[in-house]
Design a protein around this motif. Structure first.
Motif, PDB file in Angstrom:
ATOM      1  N   VAL A 266       0.851  -1.187   0.000  1.00  0.00           N
ATOM      2  CA  VAL A 266       0.000   0.000   0.000  1.00  0.00           C
ATOM      3  C   VAL A 266       0.889   1.240   0.000  1.00  0.00           C
ATOM      4  N   ASP A 270      -3.145   5.630   0.943  1.00  0.00           N
ATOM      5  CA  ASP A 270      -4.173   4.635   1.258  1.00  0.00           C
ATOM      6  C   ASP A 270      -4.547   4.624   2.738  1.00  0.00           C
ATOM      7  N   ILE A 271      -3.702   5.193   3.593  1.00  0.00           N
ATOM      8  CA  ILE A 271      -3.898   5.115   5.040  1.00  0.00           C
ATOM      9  C   ILE A 271      -5.070   5.991   5.474  1.00  0.00           C
ATOM     10  N   ASP A 359     -10.390   1.215   7.408  1.00  0.00           N
ATOM     11  CA  ASP A 359     -10.016  -0.157   7.078  1.00  0.00           C
ATOM     12  C   ASP A 359      -8.515  -0.358   6.936  1.00  0.00           C
ATOM     13  N   LEU A 360      -7.732   0.733   7.015  1.00  0.00           N
ATOM     14  CA  LEU A 360      -6.278   0.626   6.876  1.00  0.00           C
ATOM     15  C   LEU A 360      -5.629   1.647   7.794  1.00  0.00           C
ATOM     16  N   GLU A 382      -4.778  -3.852   8.757  1.00  0.00           N
ATOM     17  CA  GLU A 382      -6.046  -3.633   8.092  1.00  0.00           C
ATOM     18  C   GLU A 382      -7.164  -4.351   8.837  1.00  0.00           C
TER      19      GLU A 382
END
Length: 385
Positions: A266, A270-271, A359-360, A382
């Motif tokens: 990732v 994306d975090i 979710d992350l 995650e």
């Protein structure tokens, strides 16, 4: 061998006390261990891997395993990298599980620095005699890093203050936080100077207490009735003085972060939530840059105007109040960073700070001192379906 998807965090517990004058350090470890195991739905009899660091009393893992009655251990790890140890331990636990060395790993942290008033540098550190004579302390070595960042990139005290402001906005919702009052940029700048340019409110709290985590194999996770947090990637690094050639503008997170992102597959964009080690405000700003959330030297602009506040900012961070406002147990904040990330991924953070569709998540740790030598650890997790 990659640890991606090979292990899960099944239990997490943060001790509610911030001052424990009448509780021993081993007892704090035990209470944290029992809390995390209960959270996972497991018991001491299930534990076959134990992880601790320099805060553990006596012979560390040996003494604590005996105190806890851990008779079924097949794996022990007492790697010491200061406050980053416990994030590093999650990665090491995942490695051990992936290699079949254990299936249920317990990680504990506990201490009483607020009650015992432990001083730095510790007299038994080999570098102490070479540094203590010139007045080196935790505060002024971080102050040096902050001064250098300001000199190189034009970072301001106002920008650093926004980090404390964000932490305080989150801490107001945490009943256990040591400092729950919301502060302003002006409050931070008007606080007493501790080590120029760091004011008192740029510094973390000092607390007793501790925390614990339980990391398990996939087959164990499937048997538990708890939300699953999957470990995707981990990285670790160290940075020293290299014989006097010191660059104070970056942290070891510049190495641990990319390694964790690469293993997880990732990117920083994306975090959804970040637990960022916050011994001082400058610690946060430098890691945000080193982890790739913004360009080097642009951290000051990135953190201003509430951009770290959950619900409005672009990178919600430390929604429990972090080390700056909530808890920095035994001067080692890495454990609490993972615990709050787990809460966010489970959807169990306070409703006022819970990140939507989280979710992350990422957790980071810095152990030692940015201005002298330190270790860094980065963990990416995650929410599993």
């Amino acid at each position: 061998m990659s640890i991606k998807g090979k292990a899960y965090i099944a239990g997490a517990f943060e001790h509610p006390l911030r001052k424990a004058p009448d509780v021993s350090t081993p007892q704090l470890h035990a209470e944290c261990a029992m809390g995390a195991l209960a959270d996972a739905g497991l018991s001491l009899d299930d534990v076959d891997g134990y992880f601790c660091a320099g805060d553990a009393p006596g012979f560390g893992g040996l003494s604590m395993a005996d105190y806890l009655g851990l008779t079924g251990l097949s794996h022990v790890d007492s790697t010491e990298t200061g406050g980053s140890s416990y994030i590093l331990h999650v990665g090491h636990a995942a490695q051990a599980i992936a290699m079949g060395k254990c299936t249920v790993a317990l990680i504990t942290l506990a201490g009483r620095p607020r009650s015992e008033q432990v001083r730095w540098p510790r007299p038994n550190s080999f570098e102490g005699p070479f540094e203590a004579w010139c007045g080196g302390s935790t505060h002024n070595t971080y102050g040096m890093a902050a001064q250098r960042h300001m000199h190189e990139y034009g970072t301001t005290s106002e920008q650093l203050a926004w980090i404390k402001v964000a932490a305080s906005h989150h801490a107001q919702h945490n009943e256990h936080a040591m400092l729950r009052d919301v502060v302003t940029v002006e409050d931070v700048l008007e606080a007493p100077m501790i080590s120029d340019p760091l004011h008192r409110l740029d510094c973390c709290v000092v607390t007793d207490g501790g925390g614990a985590l339980v990391v398990v194999a996939p087959e164990v996770m499937r048997s538990l009735d708890r939300p699953a947090v999957r470990i995707l990637g981990a990285g670790e690094a160290v940075k020293g003085q290299t014989g006097g050639k010191v660059d104070l503008t970056y942290s070891a997170a510049a190495k641990s972060g990319p390694a964790a992102f690469a293993e997880a597959g990732v990117t920083p964009s994306d975090i959804k939530y970040a637990s960022i080690y916050d011994s001082f405000t400058i610690t946060v700003l430098m890691q945000i840059e080193d982890l790739g959330f913004c360009e080097k030297g642009k951290g000051g602009a990135f953190v201003t105007d509430g951009n770290l506040i959950s619900g409005s900012g672009k990178l919600p961070f430390n929604t429990d109040g972090g080390g700056l406002c909530n808890n920095h147990p035994t001067n080692r904040g890495g454990m609490t960073k993972v615990i709050e990330a787990v809460r966010q991924l489970r959807g169990e953070a306070h409703p006022a700070v819970q990140v939507a569709n989280c979710d992350l998540a990422l957790a980071t740790g810095i152990g030692g001192s940015l201005g002298i030598r330190h270790g860094a650890a980065t963990l990416i997790m995650e929410r599993a379906a």
